[in-house]
Motif scaffolding. Sequence first.
Motif, PDB file in Angstrom:
ATOM      1  N   GLY A   1      62.480  32.461  34.195  1.00  0.00           N
ATOM      2  CA  GLY A   1      62.987  31.460  33.563  1.00  0.00           C
ATOM      3  C   GLY A   1      64.334  31.299  33.521  1.00  0.00           C
ATOM      4  N   GLY A   2      65.119  32.163  34.152  1.00  0.00           N
ATOM      5  CA  GLY A   2      66.492  32.092  34.083  1.00  0.00           C
ATOM      6  C   GLY A   2      67.126  31.888  35.773  1.00  0.00           C
ATOM      7  N   ARG A   3      68.213  32.614  35.556  1.00  0.00           N
ATOM      8  CA  ARG A   3      69.174  32.764  36.995  1.00  0.00           C
ATOM      9  C   ARG A   3      68.852  33.704  37.916  1.00  0.00           C
ATOM     10  NH1 ARG A   3      73.151  28.931  35.927  1.00  0.00           N
ATOM     11  NH2 ARG A   3      73.911  28.648  33.878  1.00  0.00           N
ATOM     12  N   ALA A   4      69.008  33.233  39.234  1.00  0.00           N
ATOM     13  CA  ALA A   4      68.776  34.244  40.189  1.00  0.00           C
ATOM     14  C   ALA A   4      70.103  35.014  40.332  1.00  0.00           C
ATOM     15  CB  ALA A   4      68.736  33.708  41.704  1.00  0.00           C
ATOM     16  N   TYR A   5      69.871  36.163  40.951  1.00  0.00           N
ATOM     17  CA  TYR A   5      71.135  37.203  41.151  1.00  0.00           C
ATOM     18  C   TYR A   5      71.017  38.147  42.364  1.00  0.00           C
ATOM     19  CZ  TYR A   5      68.040  40.511  39.117  1.00  0.00           C
ATOM     20  OH  TYR A   5      67.177  41.585  38.849  1.00  0.00           O
ATOM     21  N   THR A   6      72.160  38.643  42.895  1.00  0.00           N
ATOM     22  CA  THR A   6      72.310  39.466  43.706  1.00  0.00           C
ATOM     23  C   THR A   6      72.811  40.693  43.367  1.00  0.00           C
ATOM     24  OG1 THR A   6      72.296  37.926  45.466  1.00  0.00           O
ATOM     25  CG2 THR A   6      72.918  40.082  46.382  1.00  0.00           C
ATOM     26  N   ARG A   7      72.301  41.898  43.509  1.00  0.00           N
ATOM     27  CA  ARG A   7      72.672  43.048  43.220  1.00  0.00           C
ATOM     28  C   ARG A   7      73.039  43.907  44.267  1.00  0.00           C
ATOM     29  NH1 ARG A   7      69.353  47.801  41.417  1.00  0.00           N
ATOM     30  NH2 ARG A   7      70.611  49.395  40.263  1.00  0.00           N
ATOM     31  N   ALA A   8      74.293  44.479  44.373  1.00  0.00           N
ATOM     32  CA  ALA A   8      74.541  45.691  45.626  1.00  0.00           C
ATOM     33  C   ALA A   8      75.115  47.033  44.847  1.00  0.00           C
ATOM     34  CB  ALA A   8      75.871  44.837  46.607  1.00  0.00           C
ATOM     35  N   VAL A   9      74.581  47.962  45.484  1.00  0.00           N
ATOM     36  CA  VAL A   9      74.645  49.282  44.944  1.00  0.00           C
ATOM     37  C   VAL A   9      75.340  49.864  46.101  1.00  0.00           C
ATOM     38  CG1 VAL A   9      73.816  51.438  44.121  1.00  0.00           C
ATOM     39  CG2 VAL A   9      72.582  49.158  43.278  1.00  0.00           C
ATOM     40  N   HIS A  10      76.647  50.537  45.752  1.00  0.00           N
ATOM     41  CA  HIS A  10      77.446  51.398  46.743  1.00  0.00           C
ATOM     42  C   HIS A  10      77.073  52.775  46.199  1.00  0.00           C
ATOM     43  CE1 HIS A  10      80.230  47.832  47.550  1.00  0.00           C
ATOM     44  NE2 HIS A  10      79.329  47.519  46.652  1.00  0.00           N
ATOM     45  N   ARG A  11      76.619  53.605  47.486  1.00  0.00           N
ATOM     46  CA  ARG A  11      76.507  55.340  47.011  1.00  0.00           C
ATOM     47  C   ARG A  11      77.273  56.106  48.249  1.00  0.00           C
ATOM     48  NH1 ARG A  11      71.570  56.017  44.527  1.00  0.00           N
ATOM     49  NH2 ARG A  11      70.247  53.805  44.205  1.00  0.00           N
ATOM     50  N   ASP A  12      77.492  57.190  47.522  1.00  0.00           N
ATOM     51  CA  ASP A  12      78.517  57.709  48.306  1.00  0.00           C
ATOM     52  C   ASP A  12      77.751  58.945  49.230  1.00  0.00           C
ATOM     53  OD1 ASP A  12      77.301  59.982  46.772  1.00  0.00           O
ATOM     54  OD2 ASP A  12      79.042  60.218  45.590  1.00  0.00           O
ATOM     55  N   ALA A  13      78.433  59.764  50.050  1.00  0.00           N
ATOM     56  CA  ALA A  13      77.789  60.623  50.883  1.00  0.00           C
ATOM     57  C   ALA A  13      76.692  61.500  50.298  1.00  0.00           C
ATOM     58  CB  ALA A  13      78.819  61.385  51.705  1.00  0.00           C
ATOM     59  N   ALA A  14      76.690  61.801  49.150  1.00  0.00           N
ATOM     60  CA  ALA A  14      75.621  62.520  48.484  1.00  0.00           C
ATOM     61  C   ALA A  14      74.522  61.492  47.978  1.00  0.00           C
ATOM     62  CB  ALA A  14      76.260  63.605  47.292  1.00  0.00           C
ATOM     63  N   ASP A  15      74.543  60.381  48.310  1.00  0.00           N
ATOM     64  CA  ASP A  15      73.649  59.437  47.822  1.00  0.00           C
ATOM     65  C   ASP A  15      73.956  59.114  46.387  1.00  0.00           C
ATOM     66  OD1 ASP A  15      71.738  57.559  48.657  1.00  0.00           O
ATOM     67  OD2 ASP A  15      70.133  58.654  47.908  1.00  0.00           O
ATOM     68  N   ASN A  16      74.880  59.313  45.655  1.00  0.00           N
ATOM     69  CA  ASN A  16      74.914  59.027  44.281  1.00  0.00           C
ATOM     70  C   ASN A  16      75.678  57.413  44.089  1.00  0.00           C
ATOM     71  OD1 ASN A  16      74.514  61.539  43.200  1.00  0.00           O
ATOM     72  ND2 ASN A  16      76.566  62.310  44.055  1.00  0.00           N
ATOM     73  N   SER A  17      74.908  56.801  43.346  1.00  0.00           N
ATOM     74  CA  SER A  17      75.593  55.539  42.871  1.00  0.00           C
ATOM     75  C   SER A  17      76.875  55.529  42.229  1.00  0.00           C
ATOM     76  CB  SER A  17      74.414  54.609  42.241  1.00  0.00           C
ATOM     77  OG  SER A  17      74.419  54.877  40.948  1.00  0.00           O
ATOM     78  N   ILE A  18      77.922  54.702  42.837  1.00  0.00           N
ATOM     79  CA  ILE A  18      79.232  54.734  42.184  1.00  0.00           C
ATOM     80  C   ILE A  18      79.513  53.437  41.702  1.00  0.00           C
ATOM     81  CG2 ILE A  18      80.117  57.112  43.310  1.00  0.00           C
ATOM     82  CD1 ILE A  18      81.072  55.343  45.724  1.00  0.00           C
ATOM     83  N   PHE A  19      79.127  52.516  42.400  1.00  0.00           N
ATOM     84  CA  PHE A  19      79.587  51.056  42.078  1.00  0.00           C
ATOM     85  C   PHE A  19      78.327  50.179  42.248  1.00  0.00           C
ATOM     86  CE2 PHE A  19      83.069  52.640  44.789  1.00  0.00           C
ATOM     87  CZ  PHE A  19      83.932  52.865  43.533  1.00  0.00           C
ATOM     88  N   GLU A  20      78.403  49.047  41.167  1.00  0.00           N
ATOM     89  CA  GLU A  20      77.361  48.414  41.166  1.00  0.00           C
ATOM     90  C   GLU A  20      77.845  46.681  41.323  1.00  0.00           C
ATOM     91  OE1 GLU A  20      73.804  48.125  38.868  1.00  0.00           O
ATOM     92  OE2 GLU A  20      73.582  50.381  39.241  1.00  0.00           O
ATOM     93  N   GLN A  21      77.556  45.853  42.252  1.00  0.00           N
ATOM     94  CA  GLN A  21      78.173  44.685  41.888  1.00  0.00           C
ATOM     95  C   GLN A  21      77.119  43.475  41.874  1.00  0.00           C
ATOM     96  OE1 GLN A  21      80.527  43.258  45.132  1.00  0.00           O
ATOM     97  NE2 GLN A  21      81.499  41.520  44.052  1.00  0.00           N
ATOM     98  N   TRP A  22      77.076  42.757  40.666  1.00  0.00           N
ATOM     99  CA  TRP A  22      75.932  41.832  40.428  1.00  0.00           C
ATOM    100  C   TRP A  22      76.700  40.314  40.434  1.00  0.00           C
ATOM    101  CZ3 TRP A  22      71.184  42.558  37.501  1.00  0.00           C
ATOM    102  CH2 TRP A  22      70.829  44.001  37.583  1.00  0.00           C
ATOM    103  N   VAL A  23      76.455  39.508  41.327  1.00  0.00           N
ATOM    104  CA  VAL A  23      76.635  38.280  41.451  1.00  0.00           C
ATOM    105  C   VAL A  23      75.349  37.372  40.807  1.00  0.00           C
ATOM    106  CG1 VAL A  23      77.315  36.416  43.194  1.00  0.00           C
ATOM    107  CG2 VAL A  23      78.007  38.654  43.741  1.00  0.00           C
ATOM    108  N   ILE A  24      75.917  36.380  39.842  1.00  0.00           N
ATOM    109  CA  ILE A  24      74.907  35.617  39.209  1.00  0.00           C
ATOM    110  C   ILE A  24      75.001  34.391  39.640  1.00  0.00           C
ATOM    111  CG2 ILE A  24      73.855  35.023  37.046  1.00  0.00           C
ATOM    112  CD1 ILE A  24      74.336  38.071  37.472  1.00  0.00           C
ATOM    113  N   HIS A  25      73.911  33.841  40.248  1.00  0.00           N
ATOM    114  CA  HIS A  25      73.920  32.598  41.134  1.00  0.00           C
ATOM    115  C   HIS A  25      73.739  31.411  40.145  1.00  0.00           C
ATOM    116  CE1 HIS A  25      73.896  34.780  44.464  1.00  0.00           C
ATOM    117  NE2 HIS A  25      72.756  35.310  44.589  1.00  0.00           N
ATOM    118  N   GLY A  26      74.725  30.478  40.231  1.00  0.00           N
ATOM    119  CA  GLY A  26      74.656  29.330  39.330  1.00  0.00           C
ATOM    120  C   GLY A  26      75.570  29.443  38.100  1.00  0.00           C
ATOM    121  N   ALA A  27      76.117  30.582  37.656  1.00  0.00           N
ATOM    122  CA  ALA A  27      76.538  31.010  36.438  1.00  0.00           C
ATOM    123  C   ALA A  27      78.254  30.725  36.451  1.00  0.00           C
ATOM    124  CB  ALA A  27      76.436  32.316  36.115  1.00  0.00           C
ATOM    125  N   GLY A  28      78.737  30.244  35.194  1.00  0.00           N
ATOM    126  CA  GLY A  28      80.245  30.066  35.305  1.00  0.00           C
ATOM    127  C   GLY A  28      80.867  31.345  34.615  1.00  0.00           C
TER     128      GLY A  28
END
Length: 403
Positions: A342-369
């Motif tokens: 019932g809400g917004r769509a989004y895209t989530r990108a997860v960045h992992r290092d060489a050891a497969d540990n997540s280090i960054f996450e970026q959420w882009v919220i579609h239609g949001a201000g």
Amino acid sequence: MNDRLHASMREARRLTRAGRLIDATALLQSVLRSGSDRNPHASNAGGPPTIDLAPETVEVTGAESGGPEGAVRAQLPDPLRRFLNRIARPGFQPGRSGLAEPTAPDVSESEGGQFLTRSFSNHAGSRAYKLYVPSQYRGQPLPLILMLHGCTQSPDDFAAGTRMNLRAEVHSCFVVYPQQSASANISKCWNWFRPGDQIRGQGEPALIAGLTRQVMSDYSVDGERVYAAGLSAGGAAAAVLAAAYPDLYAAIGVHSGLACGTASDVPSAFAAMRQSQPGARRRSDNNLSGRGGYSRIVPAIVFHGDQDTTVHPNNGDQVIAQLKEALATDARVTVEDGQVPGGRAYTRAVHRDAADNSIFEQWVIHGAGHAWSGGSPAGSYTDPRGPDATREMLRFFLDHPFG
């Protein structure tokens, strides 16, 4: 209007049960006054330019009434009093056709802890702050989350809009909210765009770091789990803290903010927000002595609406790009798309290092201000239709202690 009304009814129900009748009344009256042609969560196009949030922000703070609950309720208009009486009954949740059967919330409806007013001073200045102490605290080391509000906001407003205290109560965390003063910035913006407020040991970074350390001294804080997050100017200030104090903050959250060093004065701040000039300076261009000679990869979670007309969405990309420079090898990125029911769509990108540990996450919220995703209408600059940034930031933080 319907989406906002339903979200506001849910929040009014929570506030009423917590005895915060003035807040519930103010929220409902604000919604009814706004009419169907006004949506405070929509894109902020057309407003006058500011360094951060638009000047017409309406604050809804957590101030409590000085009188007993019954006296406050008795002073309300009859229709509103009957409505609050009705939604205060346990076991009901507002739905699209009025009051419906309850849904199971994933956080408690009562904060339960203490929300204290304090102040701090050092060589860089002085600031008031609010501190949330969870009810489970008995002297054991707990995580600490620093929350930096946007322009025109206050700690109470920011706490109400993000509902971070509710999440912190569930996960047993301290939350500290520094308050920017009007004497430091007339719009109460953190001065992320001034060179003197972008480096270690001076200006607002030194003040905020010192305030953080005071809380760590006054309470039993787990030094491996201290985090910083913020919205807009506060998000930009959190990015500065990652650059200036990577030895203090284990991870950061940047919502609708900018990378460290994107501006050096007011004109370049406007240009950075419009994305009409080159990006942030490289970390390698910074003097390591400005960070105490300490350098590390600071994990970060970034949220940004792709229709934000106050701070261009590309600034979220720059926050990640600047922090990634400390990586010895390229990160592996996985991307997934999602949709809030019932809400917004989004895209989530997860960045992992060489050891497969997540280090960054970026959420882009579609239609949001320019608003806190998944926030409560009890606070300013929130978008209840987006994914819950508070929940996701806290999850990310607790997964990323030092080491």
